[in-house]
Design an enzyme around this catalytic site. Structure first.
Site: not given
Length: 411
Positions: A310, A349, A351
């Protein structure tokens, strides 16, 4: 991965002799398509008997670090130009599932000789593409371009394969049938698609041996993929700048369900899409492998690895060496950027995952700086009676969603 939205299932059915896929958009952040493999699966009334030639090693299955990794764009240009538009798809999802690119190539070859006798026809890793993916019209079910349908099928097949691979150790029937988790995973993936699993497995192994004979050379020392219980306690820090506080959710499997609980999602303040995001740093020193514009891995000389998904504005390239705490980019604040090759997620966020020589490893007992992880009982278990982060210097435990201070690796 977040834990806010409801589970959503999109089933893509294909006729017998083709793939039968189940695409999940998982609530708890679906950084990838979740695979609905059962926790226990009987092999069937007939025992699975694999000959030695059909038993692939773990190192032949997982994405082991190598001095000269396969570059998808170069390889496909030379051997399968019809797949060149999907080089990023194959690189991203093979990296995400941590499946050996040589095995992926062997799967393509075994399914219609797409490497040795390339043509304009595209076939997935096994089975056939649905009719919508073969034309230029929009997919009637998903209202997405045909190229997205192909990408989703490749993603689902690779994640299905990885899911069965990690399920092997929990299946007494599987261990009784074969000592090869890799071959069992392939066999089960083919059987799930209602294909002749024995025939397809044999074809894949033969293609693998023919295309990459060095991978089967007895003169080469086998790579160890069985790690020590945990990395050295002073190896890892949190994947953000030292001196700052972020928050983490519960440990979970890389795909969002199953085991091992190898991953955790971290963010400064868990904003909505469009919110401000912050710098991601290397959790240890090592060599970089960039899989896509949102996904990369760092490999330490010891074999321990961390994966960063991400991402956006990645500032490193494959082959680069980075030191611990080096800025490597930011976690993305835009959904399409964070999910650069598909999937689903509910907000920005990082990962963050742990591996050893290409194999995902549980975070249980792992030091992230002075914090020692207790992973809980299942993916996204954030009950502090089961999941906690014990600070060895402070001699106290932190829970999911608590502020965590990055003081660097354990001293």
């Amino acid at each position: 991965m977040d834990s806010y939205v409801n589970k959503k299932l999109l089933a893509v059915g294909i006729s017998v002799g083709q793939c039968v896929l189940a695409l999940h958009a998982y609530a708890v952040d679906i950084h990838s398509f979740d695979v609905s493999a059962p926790k226990r699966m009987a092999i069937g009334s007939e025992p699975l008997a694999l000959s030695r030639v059909q038993e692939l090693s773990v190192a032949q299955f997982v994405d082991v670090p190598r001095s000269e990794p396969l570059v998808w764009s170069v390889y496909l240009q030379q051997h399968a130009p019809q797949w060149l538009p999907y080089a990023d798809v194959l690189s991203h999802w093979a990296g995400t599932a941590s499946i050996n690119p040589q095995l992926v190539v062997a799967l393509l070859e075994a399914n219609g000789q797409q490497i040795s006798a390339s043509s304009s026809t595209l076939r997935p890793l096994w089975g056939a593409l649905p009719e919508q993916a073969l034309g230029s019209e929009l997919d009637a079910q998903t209202a997405e371009p045909a190229e997205n349908a192909i990408s989703e099928i490749i993603a689902e097949q690779l994640l299905t394969l990885a899911s069965y691979f990690y399920l092997y150790d929990e299946q007494p029937e599987a261990r009784a049938a074969t000592s090869s988790a890799a071959s069992w995973a392939l066999w089960q993936s083919f059987a799930q698609a209602e294909l002749n699993a024995d025939q397809h497995l044999r074809a894949v192994v033969e293609a693998y041996q023919r295309l990459f004979p060095k991978a089967f050379s007895t003169r080469l020392a086998p790579m160890t993929v069985q790690a020590a219980a945990t990395p050295p306690p002073d190896l890892l820090q949190w994947p953000w700048r030292q001196g700052y506080y972020w928050k983490a959710n519960g440990a979970h499997a890389n795909s969002g369900s199953g085991y091992p609980l190898s991953s955790v999602d971290v963010s400064y303040d868990w904003p909505r899409w469009g919110g401000r995001t912050y710098s991601v740093t290397a959790a240890h020193s090592g060599q970089v492998q960039v899989y896509s514009r949102c996904n990369l891995r760092i490999t330490h000389p010891s074999g321990w690895q961390t994966n960063y998904y991400h991402m956006e504005d990645i500032e490193v390239s494959s082959g680069d060496w980075v030191d611990i705490n080096t800025r490597i980019g930011t976690y993305a604040n835009d959904r399409n950027t964070a999910l650069c090759q598909g999937g689903s997620s509910t907000g920005p966020h990082l990962h963050f995952s742990l591996l050893y020589n290409g194999r995902y490893q549980s975070l249980q007992g792992v030091n992230l700086g002075p914090y020692v992880v207790n992973v809980g009982n299942y993916s996204y278990d954030d009950n502090c009676r089961r999941y906690w982060l014990y600070h060895q210097d402070e001699q106290r435990s932190y829970c999911a969603w608590d502020w965590l201070y990055n003081s660097g690796p354990k001293q």
